[in-house]
Design a protein around this motif. Structure first.
Motif, PDB file in Angstrom:
ATOM      1  N   UNK A 142      -0.007  -5.717   8.850  1.00  0.00           N
ATOM      2  CA  UNK A 142      -1.182  -4.854   9.023  1.00  0.00           C
ATOM      3  C   UNK A 142      -0.758  -3.437   9.400  1.00  0.00           C
ATOM      4  N   UNK A 143       0.222  -3.308  10.284  1.00  0.00           N
ATOM      5  CA  UNK A 143       0.736  -1.987  10.672  1.00  0.00           C
ATOM      6  C   UNK A 143       1.311  -1.247   9.463  1.00  0.00           C
ATOM      7  N   UNK A 144       2.130  -1.948   8.694  1.00  0.00           N
ATOM      8  CA  UNK A 144       2.777  -1.302   7.549  1.00  0.00           C
ATOM      9  C   UNK A 144       1.778  -0.954   6.442  1.00  0.00           C
ATOM     10  N   UNK A 145       0.782  -1.795   6.269  1.00  0.00           N
ATOM     11  CA  UNK A 145      -0.230  -1.510   5.250  1.00  0.00           C
ATOM     12  C   UNK A 145      -1.028  -0.250   5.586  1.00  0.00           C
ATOM     13  N   UNK A 146      -1.132   0.050   6.891  1.00  0.00           N
ATOM     14  CA  UNK A 146      -1.908   1.217   7.318  1.00  0.00           C
ATOM     15  C   UNK A 146      -1.106   2.508   7.289  1.00  0.00           C
ATOM     16  N   UNK A 147       0.227   2.410   7.129  1.00  0.00           N
ATOM     17  CA  UNK A 147       1.017   3.629   7.050  1.00  0.00           C
ATOM     18  C   UNK A 147       2.270   3.658   7.883  1.00  0.00           C
ATOM     19  N   UNK A 148       2.464   2.654   8.758  1.00  0.00           N
ATOM     20  CA  UNK A 148       3.715   2.559   9.497  1.00  0.00           C
ATOM     21  C   UNK A 148       4.825   2.073   8.558  1.00  0.00           C
ATOM     22  N   UNK A 149       6.071   2.183   9.013  1.00  0.00           N
ATOM     23  CA  UNK A 149       7.210   1.722   8.211  1.00  0.00           C
ATOM     24  C   UNK A 149       8.158   0.945   9.120  1.00  0.00           C
TER      25      UNK A 149
END
Length: 561
Positions: free
Chosen positions: A433-440
């Motif tokens: 969920x974090x990565x889908x929102x823009x985190x890496x």
């Protein structure tokens, strides 16, 4: 700890937690009890190390994000529902895990306020404003007006210095203080807490226009005469602005270099690299913290919070409401638990070794390649205490599919592994969920007791498909972060915000020992099984929501999703 991060002395002291036998949602503590224990451990550390108090150059505090309530002289105010609510008394902390404020949280979540944008779209009943509103709704008005409210880390710096300055970490992460704009007067009026703004926020410690303190910045003039006497230290010893315990765990882990196959990486981590490192701070619950140079809004994940630790950087916080607590619950409530304890004692080992040996024996007997295959038909959904993220729904509940009519030690071992699997799958749900929102996020930095569970750490690496870095001192990451705050506060230049980011990061790198890497190692077959497990995990969430809506419809209340 000394300047290089070496532990010179350590001590611990039990604190009290009160539970209501008729209401599982109630968890309460005492600031007096916690402060007394703090004095005990500091004096033990001084005695065991042989150090003169003059050798202590700074002190830092971390604590759980729990609501501490006092009067304006710092005397504790009772938070227990009943005739003495609001009077002076010992039980004055509503612990983070306390879920009494569900109605208040629902009211807040119906406002559409901008404050909700900075908590993933939905405020948790574990945060401070729902709890303050619960107190307002249940306390006599003349008593409520005498209350001063602290997130527990800020209470400790207040008790140490008698300066009521508040940390950016506590206010932005738990108290609805919005980045770049501060308190929201309309929000407080809308939910029935207008008196907070009417009194210029004196009850919550930061008046309109005042600055909050970024991590480690000195609080007041250091230890007061009274606090110094209680702690066995010198008056004026610098006190760093505090952190919530999970954020201190982030500080104590993410700046580590790491060893892979016994070889130490020669790369010194940069502040920019920290944005790819997720800190998973595990205990009773688990917090998942990652920072970024820009604010990233993630549905169901708290934040983005500006400046909670590093000036100019933003953070998001995911979490699991029950992890260590869930493992303990699943073990101790199984009929074979006493048999497990007996076997471990007879073999002069611990229960977890017995469980792993039992699982490995079963794997061989069944002729399967992995424990994932051994337990492929047993599925546990872990939200026995509600979901903190990324669903952000305290009404979610746990489930077990594939249960057998079996109360043996063998069944307990399978249940144990399926519980670890459930925790790992939910960790992936948060990371995805974090990565889908823009985190890496590309790696997980663990701390807490669960980091000692190598089988669980391997599951994290395999399920999340990324390396897991284990700290040199898994139990000490949180207090290591607090020690860094003390060192920063003692720095002659620590009051300068402009250089806080670089100076604090340099301290983190210097005081964090290298960790060991657990790399993903599953076979292609197990990878397929893990993906199937994850698909079923996500489907379980959808099924539970659908079933809840159907039952509420049958009751005539209508769907609430």
């Amino acid at each position: 700890m000394n300047r290089s991060g070496k532990v010179v002395a350590a001590a611990s002291q039990e604190t009290k937690t009160w539970r209501d036998p008729t209401n599982s949602n109630i968890f309460e503590q005492s600031t007096g009890d916690i402060w007394s224990a703090t004095g005990v451990v500091i004096k033990k550390c001084l005695a065991s190390s042989g150090l003169d108090p003059r050798a202590v150059k700074g002190i830092g505090f971390d604590a759980t994000c729990s609501l501490a309530v006092t009067d304006f002289d710092g005397a504790p105010i009772v938070v227990t529902k009943g005739y003495n609510l609001g009077q002076h008394g010992e039980r004055n902390i509503i612990l983070w895990a306390d879920h009494r404020a569900e109605k208040e949280a629902n009211l807040i979540n119906g406002t559409g306020s901008i404050v909700l944008d900075y908590v993933g779209g939905k405020m948790s009943l574990e945060m401070e404003i729902p709890k303050i509103l619960w107190l307002k709704n249940n306390m006599a008005p003349e008593l409520f007006s005498q209350c001063q409210f602290f997130d527990l880390p800020d209470f400790l710096t207040y008790q140490a210095t008698k300066d009521s300055a508040r940390s950016c970490c506590s206010l932005t992460c738990k108290c609805s203080y919005v980045p770049n704009s501060g308190w929201q007067k309309d929000f407080f009026s809308q939910i029935g807490l207008g008196e907070l703004s009417d009194r210029d926020y004196a009850q919550v410690g930061v008046r309109e226009g005042e600055q909050t303190l970024i991590a480690g910045m000195p609080v007041g003039n250091g230890l007061s005469e009274k606090a110094a006497s209680e702690l066995g230290l010198l008056p004026g010893t610098p006190v760093g602005s505090a952190l919530i315990d999970a954020y201190a765990g982030w500080m104590g882990t993410v700046a580590a270099r790491y060893r892979e196959n016994g070889v130490l990486s020669d790369i010194v981590p940069s502040l920019e690299e920290s944005g790819h490192r997720l800190a998973a701070v595990a205990g009773t619950s688990t917090c998942h913290i990652v920072q970024s140079p820009e604010g990233i809004f993630v549905d169901g994940v708290w934040g983005p919070y500006k400046d909670p630790i590093i000036a100019g950087w933003w953070m998001n916080e995911g979490g699991q409401s029950s992890t260590g607590q869930l493992i303990e619950f699943m073990l101790t409530n199984h009929p074979a638990y006493q048999e497990l304890v007996r076997v471990a004692k007879a073999q002069q080992t611990n229960i977890y070794s017995v469980l792993q040996e039992t699982l490995e024996r079963l794997r061989v007997e069944h002729g399967v390649d992995s424990l994932t295959e051994l337990t492929k038909d047993l599925h546990i959904y872990p939200d026995f205490h509600g979901n903190r993220s990324p669903i952000a729904d305290p009404r979610m509940r746990g489930s077990i599919v594939g249960a057998e009519l079996d109360n043996s030690l063998v069944n307990l071992a399978k249940t144990y592994h399926a519980t670890l699997m459930a925790i790992a799958l939910q960790t992936r749900h948060i990371v995805d969920t974090l990565n889908a929102a823009g985190h890496a996020v590309t790696s997980i930095y663990m701390s807490g007791g669960q980091a000692k569970n190598r089988e669980l750490m391997q599951l994290f690496a395999d399920v999340c498909r990324m390396p897991v870095v284990l700290p040199a001192d898994s139990d000490g990451a949180v207090v290591r972060g607090a020690a860094m705050l003390g060192r920063f506060a003692a720095d002659a230049h620590s009051r300068a915000r402009a250089t806080q980011a670089k100076r604090l990061w340099d301290i983190m790198v210097e005081m964090t020992a290298p960790g060991d890497v657990v790399a993903p190692s599953c076979t292609p077959k197990e990878a397929r099984l893990l993906q199937a497990k994850y698909n079923i995990f996500l489907e379980t969430i959808a099924i539970q929501k659908r079933w809840r809506a159907e039952m509420e419809g049958a009751c005539g209340t209508g769907a609430d999703e």
